[in-house]
Enzyme design. Structure first.
Site, PDB file in Angstrom:
ATOM      1  N   LEU A 168     -12.712 -49.740  20.389  1.00 47.35           N
ATOM      2  CA  LEU A 168     -12.549 -49.888  21.833  1.00 47.35           C
ATOM      3  C   LEU A 168     -13.116 -51.214  22.324  1.00 47.35           C
ATOM      4  O   LEU A 168     -12.510 -51.868  23.177  1.00 47.35           O
ATOM      5  CB  LEU A 168     -13.227 -48.725  22.560  1.00 47.35           C
ATOM      6  N   SER A 185     -18.909 -41.008  27.944  1.00 44.16           N
ATOM      7  CA  SER A 185     -18.183 -40.044  27.110  1.00 44.16           C
ATOM      8  C   SER A 185     -17.991 -38.764  27.895  1.00 44.16           C
ATOM      9  O   SER A 185     -18.688 -38.518  28.878  1.00 44.16           O
ATOM     10  CB  SER A 185     -19.004 -39.755  25.841  1.00 44.16           C
ATOM     11  N   TYR A 202     -26.536 -36.668  21.146  1.00 50.27           N
ATOM     12  CA  TYR A 202     -25.554 -37.601  21.691  1.00 50.27           C
ATOM     13  C   TYR A 202     -25.302 -37.304  23.166  1.00 50.27           C
ATOM     14  O   TYR A 202     -25.307 -38.218  24.003  1.00 50.27           O
ATOM     15  CB  TYR A 202     -24.252 -37.502  20.898  1.00 50.27           C
ATOM     16  N   LYS A 243     -25.988 -39.582  26.590  1.00 49.00           N
ATOM     17  CA  LYS A 243     -24.927 -39.952  27.523  1.00 49.00           C
ATOM     18  C   LYS A 243     -25.206 -39.422  28.935  1.00 49.00           C
ATOM     19  O   LYS A 243     -24.837 -40.061  29.927  1.00 49.00           O
ATOM     20  CB  LYS A 243     -23.579 -39.455  27.007  1.00 49.00           C
ATOM     21  N   THR A 292     -10.233 -43.990  16.793  1.00 44.66           N
ATOM     22  CA  THR A 292     -10.969 -45.133  16.254  1.00 44.66           C
ATOM     23  C   THR A 292     -11.574 -44.763  14.900  1.00 44.66           C
ATOM     24  O   THR A 292     -11.612 -43.587  14.513  1.00 44.66           O
ATOM     25  CB  THR A 292     -12.119 -45.559  17.183  1.00 44.66           C
TER      26      THR A 292
END
Length: 223
Positions: free
Chosen positions: A14, A128, A141, A145, A174
């Protein structure tokens, strides 16, 4: 004189897609951990300059930002995803996640605030869907975020002359996503996910939004 943009994690995926779109009318700094990681994209784009620095190294970060006097766009794209259950994730995993996804973002932004203020710049935080909800195995994670979203909300109110946009994409096709799916034990099917170009275009649209509007949050989901 062209506006200047810095995109972290721009050596692939990205970040590279965003850098390519911005390079049409910006001088782009291609951020990455090592010179090798940014060389290919930097050579591809005529208006790009490699900007290799370990974002978790405070001294290196201070030195790398010292000569940036004015910055129109700062895209925080670099990040890591350490997944596992609460029982599995160690303190080192949590620290690694927050160092990359939160602390590095906060410090890089702090160091560049004078340059951003001078240009009435735009900070884009690639967040995200995990910054809006937490799922099993995604605790560290998602927590990072959620913290990144809070950072953006506070920065937006503290710096009225700087626009701050949080972008919350769903899963993107990705190499990083391949690694995540492999770690989950799943079979990879990129057609189920957003394309890099789609998310990069959403970022570009936010940056191109006329100055009388403030695009604060963008949420994208695969159809």
């Amino acid at each position: 004189m062209s506006p200047t943009a810095l995109v972290t994690g721009a050596g692939r995926g990205l970040g590279a897609g965003i850098a390519r779109l911005l390079s049409a009318d910006h001088d782009v700094l291609i951020g990455g951990t090592t010179a090798d990681s940014v060389a290919t994209v930097a050579e591809e784009l005529l208006t790009a300059t490699p900007w290799p620095v370990d974002l978790t190294d405070a001294d290196a970060l201070r030195a790398a930002t010292a000569d940036i006097e004015s910055l129109d766009v700062l895209v925080h794209n670099a990040g890591v995803a350490d997944l596992g259950t609460v029982e599995e994730l160690s303190l080192a995993d949590w620290r690694h996640t927050f160092e990359a996804n939160v602390f590095a973002v906060a410090e890089l932004t702090r160091l560049l605030l004078p340059a951003l203020r001078r240009a009435h710049g735009h900070v884009v935080l690639i967040n995200s869907g995990a910054g809006l909800r937490a799922n099993p195995r995604w605790s560290a994670y998602a927590a990072s975020k959620f913290a990144l979203r809070a950072f953006g909300d506070a920065l937006r109110q503290e710096e009225p002359d700087i626009r701050v946009t949080s972008v919350h994409p769903g899963r993107i096709d990705t190499d990083m996503q391949r690694a995540i799916v492999a770690g989950e034990g799943g079979e990879y099917d990129g057609s189920r996910y957003l394309t890099v170009d789609t998310v990069a275009r959403a970022v570009r649209q936010a940056i191109d939004t006329p100055a009388d509007a403030h695009p604060t949050e963008i949420v994208l989901r695969p159809r």
